[in-house]
Write a protein that holds these residues in place. Structure first.
Motif, PDB file in Angstrom:
ATOM      1  N   UNK A   1       8.417 -33.788 -54.147  1.00  0.00           N
ATOM      2  CA  UNK A   1       7.591 -32.616 -53.877  1.00  0.00           C
ATOM      3  C   UNK A   1       7.782 -31.536 -54.937  1.00  0.00           C
ATOM      4  N   UNK A   2       6.740 -30.727 -55.077  1.00  0.00           N
ATOM      5  CA  UNK A   2       6.709 -29.703 -56.121  1.00  0.00           C
ATOM      6  C   UNK A   2       7.538 -28.492 -55.705  1.00  0.00           C
ATOM      7  N   UNK A   3       7.636 -27.529 -56.596  1.00  0.00           N
ATOM      8  CA  UNK A   3       8.373 -26.306 -56.266  1.00  0.00           C
ATOM      9  C   UNK A   3       7.676 -25.502 -55.168  1.00  0.00           C
ATOM     10  N   UNK A   4       6.425 -25.852 -54.833  1.00  0.00           N
ATOM     11  CA  UNK A   4       5.743 -25.171 -53.733  1.00  0.00           C
ATOM     12  C   UNK A   4       6.312 -25.517 -52.373  1.00  0.00           C
TER      13      UNK A   4
ATOM     14  N   UNK B   1       5.479 -29.946 -48.626  1.00  0.00           N
ATOM     15  CA  UNK B   1       4.111 -30.348 -48.316  1.00  0.00           C
ATOM     16  C   UNK B   1       3.287 -30.660 -49.551  1.00  0.00           C
ATOM     17  N   UNK B   2       3.845 -30.413 -50.751  1.00  0.00           N
ATOM     18  CA  UNK B   2       3.047 -30.321 -51.970  1.00  0.00           C
ATOM     19  C   UNK B   2       3.417 -31.382 -52.998  1.00  0.00           C
ATOM     20  N   UNK B   3       2.420 -32.184 -53.383  1.00  0.00           N
ATOM     21  CA  UNK B   3       2.557 -33.137 -54.478  1.00  0.00           C
ATOM     22  C   UNK B   3       1.728 -32.619 -55.646  1.00  0.00           C
TER      23      UNK B   3
ATOM     24  N   UNK C   1       0.131 -32.336 -47.733  1.00  0.00           N
ATOM     25  CA  UNK C   1       0.479 -33.224 -46.627  1.00  0.00           C
ATOM     26  C   UNK C   1       1.053 -32.409 -45.464  1.00  0.00           C
ATOM     27  N   UNK C   2       0.843 -32.913 -44.245  1.00  0.00           N
ATOM     28  CA  UNK C   2       1.494 -32.371 -43.054  1.00  0.00           C
ATOM     29  C   UNK C   2       2.887 -32.988 -42.985  1.00  0.00           C
ATOM     30  N   UNK C   3       3.904 -32.189 -43.162  1.00  0.00           N
ATOM     31  CA  UNK C   3       5.257 -32.739 -43.213  1.00  0.00           C
ATOM     32  C   UNK C   3       5.788 -33.126 -41.837  1.00  0.00           C
ATOM     33  N   UNK C   4       5.093 -32.721 -40.766  1.00  0.00           N
ATOM     34  CA  UNK C   4       5.522 -33.132 -39.424  1.00  0.00           C
ATOM     35  C   UNK C   4       5.213 -34.598 -39.148  1.00  0.00           C
ATOM     36  N   UNK C   5       4.033 -35.043 -39.579  1.00  0.00           N
ATOM     37  CA  UNK C   5       3.661 -36.433 -39.299  1.00  0.00           C
ATOM     38  C   UNK C   5       3.363 -37.249 -40.559  1.00  0.00           C
TER      39      UNK C   5
END
Length: 461
Positions: A158-161, A164-166, A237-241
């Motif tokens: 994942x990115x520095x964001x 949730x972020x690619x 992406x939704x990191x929960x699911x």
């Protein structure tokens, strides 16, 4: 683009030699003025490099440029500069857990120095080599630790964001995982469980290919055949699911347009990784679906984005900063003439061209190696066409008072970070650390080719 099929690396040698003559002056001028306490140089304003706090991703380009300068010219003063700066400044980047940029910072410094020693370009020194090897092993593991699972055995760095972020950018930083693996590192996580560096590299590449690249197959309303190969800068992406939610763009115009430097990172990253996987055995890659499957998948991505680049870039090979930028409508038939860096509506991005040219060149050579000469030559000659444009005015910086090497680079157009000179209405005339580094790297790659020297790769044992 209008591809000049007559070009060869040898034909560009006069331009390349001139570039490195200017490059040495630029490196020394910046080194003589820069105060490390001011942070890392990022991009120029009115010809002077300044820092910009966002994420520390450009220092490896600053000192890696000196190492490339030594590689091209043999001037030992640049080797000493790069060696000392790597020791003095780069250790925090090896252990930096907050960025996705390890392949930029650490492979450009420790990696280039290790490569030069392995090539016999600098004297063998086991302690020095062990130092570079350890840094690269750890850097790859730290990069791989920034991991988001998305189900079905998939995931991404994942990115520095945040998790949730690619980012599209990260595909080129996968080189850090590749090098760490090649050096025999065992990355251990909770419970003494070993993390598979090649597995994570491949999973990230597959996730990027699936979500950041469009193939003209109707994935959304804008995924049309004529726009095959367009890219999204960021995938959310939704990191929960673990579900994919939408495209996004941090530095492009919008989620459904193509930020050309993001496209360029993908175009450079996949062919570069193809070269790496070519060196691994069938047995080693059997657990991941096999070597043939991996190479075919990477090739599909590379060709799609390469074709999009060629179709959406002006005749000279330098793109505008985003293929959907709103001001392009005012430029008329802008794809059928050279890019205009001093136009009144949208900036060009020479750094995207420097990065993309490497990808085009490496992809072209790979296709020729596997027997697809015509297609491979097209990409190779396109890369040389881009290089010819970049290594001359108005892109090569001849002014000794300007600290940059490659002009008309753009950093963050939406945030308004780029300098707009007096009398102009859009950013132009400025340089960036990544643009300058990749111009040098492209020039070194072609120089080695022209002189029959070892082929330039990021990996070396």
């Amino acid at each position: 683009m209008q591809i000049d099929s007559s070009l060869t690396p040898a034909a560009l040698l006069p331009q390349i030699d001139h570039l490195f003559a200017l490059s040495g002056q630029k490196i020394n001028a910046l080194q003589g003025r820069w105060n490390a306490a001011d942070g890392t140089p990022v991009f120029t304003v009115a010809g002077k490099y300044g820092s910009r706090g966002w994420t520390e991703w450009t220092q490896g380009f600053q000192f890696g440029s000196a190492i490339l300068q030594f590689d091209a010219t043999g001037d030992a003063s640049f080797l000493e500069l790069g060696r000392k700066a790597t020791v003095d400044f780069m250790a925090p980047h090896v252990s930096h857990t907050g960025v996705h940029d390890h392949g930029f910072n650490n492979v450009s410094t420790y990696g280039n120095l290790l490569r030069l020693q392995n090539e016999g370009r600098i004297p063998a020194n086991q302690a020095e080599k062990d130092f570079y090897v350890l840094a690269l092993k750890i850097s790859g593991a730290v990069q791989a630790s920034r991991w988001t699972k998305i189900g079905h055995g998939a995931g991404y760095i994942y990115s520095f964001n945040g998790p949730h972020s690619l980012f599209a950018d990260t595909i080129r930083s996968l080189r850090s995982l590749a090098v760490s693996h090649l050096l025999g590192h065992k990355f251990m996580a909770e419970g003494d469980k070993q993390v598979d560096l090649i597995g994570r590299l491949l999973q990230h590449a597959e996730t990027t290919a699936k979500y950041a690249v469009y193939y003209g197959k109707g994935r959304d309303s804008y995924d049309t055949p004529e726009l095959r190969g367009r890219t999204a800068h960021e995938s959310i992406f939704n990191t929960n699911d673990g579900q994919y939610r939408c495209p996004n763009s941090q530095q492009g115009y919008c989620p459904f347009t193509t930020w050309t430097r993001g496209l360029a990172w993908i175009l450079a990253g996949y062919p570069e990784e193809i070269e790496f996987f070519e060196t691994l055995s069938d047995d080693e890659l059997a657990p991941y679906g096999g070597k043939a499957k991996i190479l075919a998948g990477f090739r599909e991505v590379a060709e799609a984005v390469a074709d999009f680049y060629l179709s959406q870039t002006p005749t000279c090979g330098v793109p505008y900063w985003d293929t959907g930028a709103p001001g392009l409508v005012h430029l008329g038939d802008y794809l059928n003439r050279p890019a205009e860096p001093f136009n009144a509506h949208e900036p060009v991005d020479s750094s995207a061209a420097a990065i993309a040219a490497q990808g085009l060149y490496r992809l072209g050579l790979y296709l020729q190696r596997i027997g697809e000469k015509e297609k491979g030559l097209r990409y190779e000659k396109a890369a040389l066409t881009v290089a010819k444009t970049l290594f001359a005015a108005p892109y090569l910086s001849e002014d000794p008072k300007h600290e940059g090497l490659l002009l008309h680079s753009v950093y963050h157009r939406p945030n308004g970070w780029d300098h707009v000179p007096a009398g102009q209405s859009v950013p132009c005339g400025e340089s960036s650390m990544w643009g300058d580094y990749h111009a040098r790297e492209l020039a070194l790659l072609l120089r080695r080719q022209a002189k029959g020297q070892p082929y330039l790769t990021f990996f070396s044992k």
